[in-house]
Design a protein around this motif. Structure first.
Motif, PDB file in Angstrom:
ATOM      1  N   MET A   1       0.849  -1.175   0.000  1.00  0.00           N
ATOM      2  CA  MET A   1       0.000   0.000   0.000  1.00  0.00           C
ATOM      3  C   MET A   1       0.894   1.237   0.000  1.00  0.00           C
ATOM      4  SD  MET A   1      -2.577   1.330   2.991  1.00  0.00           S
ATOM      5  CE  MET A   1      -3.995   0.606   2.231  1.00  0.00           C
ATOM      6  N   ARG A   2       0.410   2.298  -0.666  1.00  0.00           N
ATOM      7  CA  ARG A   2       1.157   3.557  -0.702  1.00  0.00           C
ATOM      8  C   ARG A   2       0.284   4.693  -0.173  1.00  0.00           C
ATOM      9  NH1 ARG A   2       2.444   1.111  -5.558  1.00  0.00           N
ATOM     10  NH2 ARG A   2       4.606   0.445  -5.690  1.00  0.00           N
ATOM     11  N   ILE A   3       0.912   5.553   0.626  1.00  0.00           N
ATOM     12  CA  ILE A   3       0.238   6.719   1.191  1.00  0.00           C
ATOM     13  C   ILE A   3       0.948   7.961   0.685  1.00  0.00           C
ATOM     14  CG2 ILE A   3      -0.462   7.925   3.292  1.00  0.00           C
ATOM     15  CD1 ILE A   3      -0.206   5.252   4.766  1.00  0.00           C
ATOM     16  N   ALA A   4       0.181   8.920   0.189  1.00  0.00           N
ATOM     17  CA  ALA A   4       0.743  10.170  -0.330  1.00  0.00           C
ATOM     18  C   ALA A   4       0.455  11.321   0.632  1.00  0.00           C
ATOM     19  CB  ALA A   4       0.133  10.488  -1.698  1.00  0.00           C
ATOM     20  N   PHE A   5       1.443  12.198   0.787  1.00  0.00           N
ATOM     21  CA  PHE A   5       1.337  13.395   1.623  1.00  0.00           C
ATOM     22  C   PHE A   5       1.748  14.603   0.792  1.00  0.00           C
ATOM     23  CE2 PHE A   5       2.381   9.862   4.395  1.00  0.00           C
ATOM     24  CZ  PHE A   5       1.573  10.038   5.514  1.00  0.00           C
ATOM     25  N   VAL A  26       4.857   7.127   0.776  1.00  0.00           N
ATOM     26  CA  VAL A  26       5.429   6.151   1.700  1.00  0.00           C
ATOM     27  C   VAL A  26       4.831   4.780   1.401  1.00  0.00           C
ATOM     28  CG1 VAL A  26       5.745   5.518   4.127  1.00  0.00           C
ATOM     29  CG2 VAL A  26       5.666   7.936   3.475  1.00  0.00           C
ATOM     30  N   GLU A  27       5.699   3.811   1.229  1.00  0.00           N
ATOM     31  CA  GLU A  27       5.280   2.425   1.023  1.00  0.00           C
ATOM     32  C   GLU A  27       5.038   1.805   2.397  1.00  0.00           C
ATOM     33  OE1 GLU A  27       4.342  -0.793  -1.305  1.00  0.00           O
ATOM     34  OE2 GLU A  27       5.343   0.930  -2.204  1.00  0.00           O
ATOM     35  N   VAL A  28       3.858   1.209   2.584  1.00  0.00           N
ATOM     36  CA  VAL A  28       3.528   0.547   3.847  1.00  0.00           C
ATOM     37  C   VAL A  28       3.310  -0.926   3.547  1.00  0.00           C
ATOM     38  CG1 VAL A  28       1.874   0.390   5.744  1.00  0.00           C
ATOM     39  CG2 VAL A  28       2.503   2.630   4.814  1.00  0.00           C
ATOM     40  N   ASP A  29       4.034  -1.769   4.276  1.00  0.00           N
ATOM     41  CA  ASP A  29       3.936  -3.207   4.084  1.00  0.00           C
ATOM     42  C   ASP A  29       3.754  -3.871   5.442  1.00  0.00           C
ATOM     43  OD1 ASP A  29       3.944  -5.639   2.739  1.00  0.00           O
ATOM     44  OD2 ASP A  29       6.122  -5.832   2.839  1.00  0.00           O
ATOM     45  N   ASN A  30       2.669  -4.610   5.610  1.00  0.00           N
ATOM     46  CA  ASN A  30       2.374  -5.294   6.875  1.00  0.00           C
ATOM     47  C   ASN A  30       2.405  -4.349   8.069  1.00  0.00           C
ATOM     48  OD1 ASN A  30       2.012  -7.849   5.681  1.00  0.00           O
ATOM     49  ND2 ASN A  30       4.224  -8.166   5.643  1.00  0.00           N
ATOM     50  N   ILE A 109       4.496  14.959   8.496  1.00  0.00           N
ATOM     51  CA  ILE A 109       4.275  13.700   7.791  1.00  0.00           C
ATOM     52  C   ILE A 109       4.498  12.537   8.744  1.00  0.00           C
ATOM     53  CG2 ILE A 109       5.204  12.203   5.981  1.00  0.00           C
ATOM     54  CD1 ILE A 109       5.700  14.825   4.350  1.00  0.00           C
ATOM     55  N   ASP A 110       5.593  12.566   9.504  1.00  0.00           N
ATOM     56  CA  ASP A 110       5.882  11.463  10.425  1.00  0.00           C
ATOM     57  C   ASP A 110       4.795  11.306  11.480  1.00  0.00           C
ATOM     58  OD1 ASP A 110       8.196  10.721   9.101  1.00  0.00           O
ATOM     59  OD2 ASP A 110       9.523  11.812  10.457  1.00  0.00           O
ATOM     60  N   ALA A 115       0.337   8.047  13.392  1.00  0.00           N
ATOM     61  CA  ALA A 115      -1.061   7.948  13.837  1.00  0.00           C
ATOM     62  C   ALA A 115      -1.858   7.044  12.906  1.00  0.00           C
ATOM     63  CB  ALA A 115      -1.683   9.340  13.926  1.00  0.00           C
ATOM     64  N   TRP A 116      -1.633   7.153  11.592  1.00  0.00           N
ATOM     65  CA  TRP A 116      -2.346   6.303  10.644  1.00  0.00           C
ATOM     66  C   TRP A 116      -1.997   4.840  10.891  1.00  0.00           C
ATOM     67  CZ3 TRP A 116      -1.506   2.738   6.834  1.00  0.00           C
ATOM     68  CH2 TRP A 116      -2.593   2.447   6.005  1.00  0.00           C
ATOM     69  N   LEU A 117      -0.697   4.552  11.059  1.00  0.00           N
ATOM     70  CA  LEU A 117      -0.259   3.172  11.305  1.00  0.00           C
ATOM     71  C   LEU A 117      -0.858   2.609  12.596  1.00  0.00           C
ATOM     72  CD1 LEU A 117       3.489   3.484  10.254  1.00  0.00           C
ATOM     73  CD2 LEU A 117       1.706   2.183   9.046  1.00  0.00           C
ATOM     74  N   ALA A 118      -1.036   3.484  13.602  1.00  0.00           N
ATOM     75  CA  ALA A 118      -1.595   3.067  14.888  1.00  0.00           C
ATOM     76  C   ALA A 118      -3.122   3.006  14.864  1.00  0.00           C
ATOM     77  CB  ALA A 118      -1.141   4.035  15.982  1.00  0.00           C
ATOM     78  N   GLY A 119      -3.725   3.481  13.759  1.00  0.00           N
ATOM     79  CA  GLY A 119      -5.177   3.487  13.650  1.00  0.00           C
ATOM     80  C   GLY A 119      -5.830   4.609  14.434  1.00  0.00           C
ATOM     81  N   THR A 120      -5.055   5.649  14.761  1.00  0.00           N
ATOM     82  CA  THR A 120      -5.582   6.748  15.582  1.00  0.00           C
ATOM     83  C   THR A 120      -5.679   8.078  14.840  1.00  0.00           C
ATOM     84  OG1 THR A 120      -3.377   7.273  16.431  1.00  0.00           O
ATOM     85  CG2 THR A 120      -4.700   5.694  17.707  1.00  0.00           C
TER      86      THR A 120
END
Length: 139
Positions: A1-5, A26-30, A109-110, A115-120
Protein backbone atom coordinates in the motif's frame (compact mmCIF):
# COMPACT_ATOMS: atom_id res chain seq x y z
CA UNK A 1 0.00 0.00 0.00
CA UNK A 2 1.16 3.56 -0.70
CA UNK A 3 0.24 6.72 1.19
CA UNK A 4 0.74 10.17 -0.33
CA UNK A 5 1.34 13.40 1.62
CA UNK A 6 1.32 16.84 -0.06
CA UNK A 7 4.40 18.80 1.03
CA UNK A 8 6.89 21.46 0.08
CA UNK A 9 9.74 20.58 2.44
CA UNK A 10 9.41 16.79 2.75
CA UNK A 11 8.76 17.04 6.50
CA UNK A 12 5.52 18.93 7.01
CA UNK A 13 2.13 18.46 5.40
CA UNK A 14 1.38 21.52 3.26
CA UNK A 15 -1.66 23.14 4.91
CA UNK A 16 -3.06 24.19 1.50
CA UNK A 17 -3.26 21.02 -0.59
CA UNK A 18 -3.41 22.81 -3.92
CA UNK A 19 -0.28 24.84 -3.25
CA UNK A 20 1.95 21.86 -2.45
CA UNK A 21 4.78 21.42 -4.94
CA UNK A 22 5.41 17.72 -4.31
CA UNK A 23 4.24 14.55 -2.65
CA UNK A 24 6.05 12.27 -0.28
CA UNK A 25 4.87 8.74 -1.02
CA UNK A 26 5.43 6.15 1.70
CA UNK A 27 5.28 2.43 1.02
CA UNK A 28 3.53 0.55 3.85
CA UNK A 29 3.94 -3.21 4.08
CA UNK A 30 2.37 -5.29 6.87
CA UNK A 31 1.75 -2.20 8.99
CA UNK A 32 5.31 -0.93 8.71
CA UNK A 33 6.43 2.19 6.85
CA UNK A 34 9.15 1.51 4.31
CA UNK A 35 10.61 3.38 1.36
CA UNK A 36 9.81 7.05 0.81
CA UNK A 37 9.75 8.67 -2.58
CA UNK A 38 9.50 12.34 -3.56
CA UNK A 39 7.21 13.04 -6.53
CA UNK A 40 6.49 16.32 -8.27
CA UNK A 41 2.98 17.72 -7.93
CA UNK A 42 1.30 20.31 -10.08
CA UNK A 43 0.45 23.30 -7.87
CA UNK A 44 -2.83 25.17 -8.18
CA UNK A 45 -2.65 28.77 -7.02
CA UNK A 46 -5.69 30.77 -6.01
CA UNK A 47 -4.16 34.24 -6.23
CA UNK A 48 -3.58 34.56 -2.49
CA UNK A 49 0.20 34.87 -2.56
CA UNK A 50 2.27 37.95 -3.28
CA UNK A 51 3.30 36.67 -6.71
CA UNK A 52 -0.10 35.39 -7.74
CA UNK A 53 -2.44 36.74 -10.36
CA UNK A 54 -5.64 37.93 -8.68
CA UNK A 55 -7.62 37.56 -11.91
CA UNK A 56 -7.76 33.74 -11.72
CA UNK A 57 -11.01 32.56 -13.34
CA UNK A 58 -12.99 30.65 -10.74
CA UNK A 59 -15.95 30.24 -13.08
CA UNK A 60 -14.35 27.78 -15.47
CA UNK A 61 -15.42 24.53 -13.84
CA UNK A 62 -14.13 22.33 -16.65
CA UNK A 63 -10.72 23.97 -16.34
CA UNK A 64 -10.76 23.41 -12.58
CA UNK A 65 -11.71 19.76 -12.99
CA UNK A 66 -8.83 19.22 -15.37
CA UNK A 67 -6.41 20.99 -13.00
CA UNK A 68 -7.57 18.92 -10.05
CA UNK A 69 -7.37 15.59 -11.84
CA UNK A 70 -3.85 16.36 -13.06
CA UNK A 71 -2.77 17.02 -9.46
CA UNK A 72 -3.46 13.36 -8.63
CA UNK A 73 -1.75 11.76 -11.65
CA UNK A 74 1.61 11.43 -9.81
CA UNK A 75 -0.07 9.40 -7.04
CA UNK A 76 -2.27 7.20 -9.23
CA UNK A 77 -0.62 4.13 -7.64
CA UNK A 78 -1.44 5.28 -4.09
CA UNK A 79 -4.42 4.16 -2.04
CA UNK A 80 -4.47 6.88 0.65
CA UNK A 81 -3.93 10.65 0.58
CA UNK A 82 -3.34 12.36 3.92
CA UNK A 83 -3.67 16.12 3.54
CA UNK A 84 -4.36 19.34 5.45
CA UNK A 85 -6.93 21.80 4.10
CA UNK A 86 -8.52 20.88 0.79
CA UNK A 87 -11.16 22.41 -1.43
CA UNK A 88 -14.29 20.43 -2.18
CA UNK A 89 -13.54 20.12 -5.95
CA UNK A 90 -10.04 18.69 -5.27
CA UNK A 91 -11.48 16.37 -2.60
CA UNK A 92 -14.09 15.07 -5.06
CA UNK A 93 -11.44 14.65 -7.77
CA UNK A 94 -9.19 12.70 -5.38
CA UNK A 95 -12.03 10.41 -4.40
CA UNK A 96 -12.98 9.88 -8.05
CA UNK A 97 -9.48 8.48 -8.65
CA UNK A 98 -10.06 5.91 -5.91
CA UNK A 99 -7.98 7.60 -3.21
CA UNK A 100 -9.11 7.41 0.39
CA UNK A 101 -8.69 11.02 1.56
CA UNK A 102 -7.95 11.81 5.19
CA UNK A 103 -7.82 15.47 6.21
CA UNK A 104 -5.72 16.12 9.29
CA UNK A 105 -4.49 19.00 11.40
CA UNK A 106 -1.35 16.99 12.25
CA UNK A 107 1.46 19.22 10.96
CA UNK A 108 4.14 16.61 10.19
CA UNK A 109 4.28 13.70 7.79
CA UNK A 110 5.88 11.46 10.42
CA UNK A 111 3.25 12.36 13.03
CA UNK A 112 0.38 11.67 10.63
CA UNK A 113 1.99 8.47 9.37
CA UNK A 114 2.56 7.16 12.91
CA UNK A 115 -1.06 7.95 13.84
CA UNK A 116 -2.35 6.30 10.64
CA UNK A 117 -0.26 3.17 11.31
CA UNK A 118 -1.59 3.07 14.89
CA UNK A 119 -5.18 3.49 13.65
CA UNK A 120 -5.58 6.75 15.58
CA UNK A 121 -5.43 9.34 12.79
CA UNK A 122 -8.71 11.25 12.91
CA UNK A 123 -10.29 12.61 9.75
CA UNK A 124 -11.17 16.32 10.24
CA UNK A 125 -14.00 17.18 7.82
CA UNK A 126 -13.84 20.83 8.98
CA UNK A 127 -10.65 21.12 6.89
CA UNK A 128 -12.72 20.73 3.71
CA UNK A 129 -13.72 24.08 2.22
CA UNK A 130 -15.83 25.25 -0.69
CA UNK A 131 -14.38 27.42 -3.47
CA UNK A 132 -14.20 31.05 -2.47
CA UNK A 133 -14.39 30.17 1.25
CA UNK A 134 -10.78 29.51 2.10
CA UNK A 135 -9.78 28.98 5.71
CA UNK A 136 -7.56 31.40 7.57
CA UNK A 137 -4.32 30.18 9.13
CA UNK A 138 -4.53 29.92 12.87
CA UNK A 139 -8.32 30.16 12.91
Amino acid sequence: MRIAFPTDDGTTIQRHFGRASRYIVVEVDNGTAGNREVRSKEAHHHGNGPDQDHDHDHHSHDHHSHDHRSMFAPVADCQVLIAGNMGAPAYAAAQSTGLEVILTDEPTIDGALDAWLAGTLANCPALLHTPGHHHHDGA
